[in-house]
Design a protein around this motif. Structure first.
Motif, short mmCIF file in Angstrom:
data_model
loop_
_atom_site.label_atom_id
_atom_site.label_comp_id
_atom_site.label_asym_id
_atom_site.label_seq_id
_atom_site.Cartn_x
_atom_site.Cartn_y
_atom_site.Cartn_z
N ARG A 33 26.07 75.72 44.95
CA ARG A 33 26.73 74.51 45.50
C ARG A 33 27.01 73.25 44.52
NH1 ARG A 33 23.76 74.19 49.34
NH2 ARG A 33 22.17 73.09 48.69
N ASP A 37 30.66 71.82 42.76
CA ASP A 37 31.04 70.44 43.14
C ASP A 37 32.03 69.78 42.00
OD1 ASP A 37 30.72 67.43 43.07
OD2 ASP A 37 29.49 67.75 44.60
N ARG A 40 30.45 66.27 40.38
CA ARG A 40 29.21 66.31 39.72
C ARG A 40 29.05 67.53 39.04
NH1 ARG A 40 26.37 61.87 41.32
NH2 ARG A 40 27.17 60.79 43.21
N ASP A 66 29.96 75.75 49.44
CA ASP A 66 29.05 75.37 50.05
C ASP A 66 27.52 75.73 49.85
OD1 ASP A 66 29.30 77.46 51.52
OD2 ASP A 66 29.58 76.77 53.53
#
Length: 269
Positions: A33, A37, A40, A66
């Motif tokens: 996850r 992103d 980030r 996710d």
């Protein structure tokens, strides 16, 4: 620890591919996850981990953005095959997949589709052809498992469906205990259909290989198209071939964008 990775995509469905054969790495949902992103991390729809396999050329694990892990991804299968040379047998949680180079890019034998309610799975027994369910204007979908679970709706204009709103409602409906991928399709002619997909755990994607497989098979079962059929997604076209009692054949491009390195500490690992 420095992690080497490859950024790849299949028709815009993009992946961070980590070859764990080079340097074994433990990837879990939290790390996947963080890496997926787009603000980030590295950014991707799915993170793909390649590992050694005693039964195939390589094994492939698939993590959604996710952090959830899934059994199959058609676009990722083509990308992994492209990365390791084009001809490959790939072990997945959904079974062995066989890929080869072809004029249209990479062709993958995706195995046979399954239609039993327990194969999808559904929360209770019902016929998978035209489920007696509706979400606003989307109603009576066909359900199918092509390595992962899908529902397919045929509509007059798939671009007009508010899939960004209805997709998560259907994905998380309790009738689908393992969640579901949502496909809305429009028939163009007997050799062509248009498709948009809401992927469980990833959301709207530019392309979904298993979604194209699922939709192509259901369209053929309903007598709406012939095999092979061209499936046009926002990111481009896939060719889907199938006949009853046989495996699905998916053909399309796979693109290597760049390779890079990242420090695992940057992702909290």
């Amino acid at each position: 620890m420095t992690l080497r990775f490859h950024k790849m995509h299949g028709l815009g469905n993009d992946f961070v591919v980590v070859d764990g054969r080079e340097a074994p790495v433990a990837i879990d949902g939290a790390l996947a996850r963080a890496m997926a992103d787009r603000h980030r991390g590295i950014g991707c729809d799915q993170l793909i981990l390649i590992e050694e396999s005693p039964h195939a050329d390589v094994a492939m694990r698939i993590f959604n953005a996710d952090g959830s892990e899934v059994s199959a991804c058609g676009n990722a299968t083509r990308c992994v095959a492209q990365l390791i040379g084009g001809e490959a047998t790939i072990s997945t949680a959904a079974g062995l997949l066989h890929a080869s180079r072809t004029e249209g890019g990479i062709s993958v034998d995706m195995g046979e589709p399954r239609f039993g309610w327990e194969d999808i799975p559904l929360a209770f027994a019902m016929h998978s052809a035209g489920l007696p369910l509706a979400w606003e204007t989307l109603e009576k979908p066909w359900a199918i498992n092509v390595g992962n679970p899908h529902v397919v709706f045929f509509v007059e204009d798939c671009d007009a469906v508010p899939l960004e709103r209805l997709g998560p409602l259907i994905e998380h409906d309790p009738v689908f205990p393992e969640r579901i991928n949502v496909n809305v399709a429009t028939i163009v002619d007997r050799g062509h259909l248009r498709l948009r997909v809401w992927e469980r755990g990833a959301g709207l994607t530019r392309a979904c290989g298993t979604g194209a497989c699922a939709t192509g098979v259901i369209a053929m079962l309903q007598g709406l198209v012939d095999s092979p059929v061209t499936v046009s997604l926002p990111g481009g076209d896939l060719s889907i071939g199938w006949a009853k009692g046989e495996s699905i054949r998916m053909t399309g491009p796979a693109t290597h964008v760049f390779s890079g390195e990242a420090e695992l500490a940057a992702f909290g690992a």
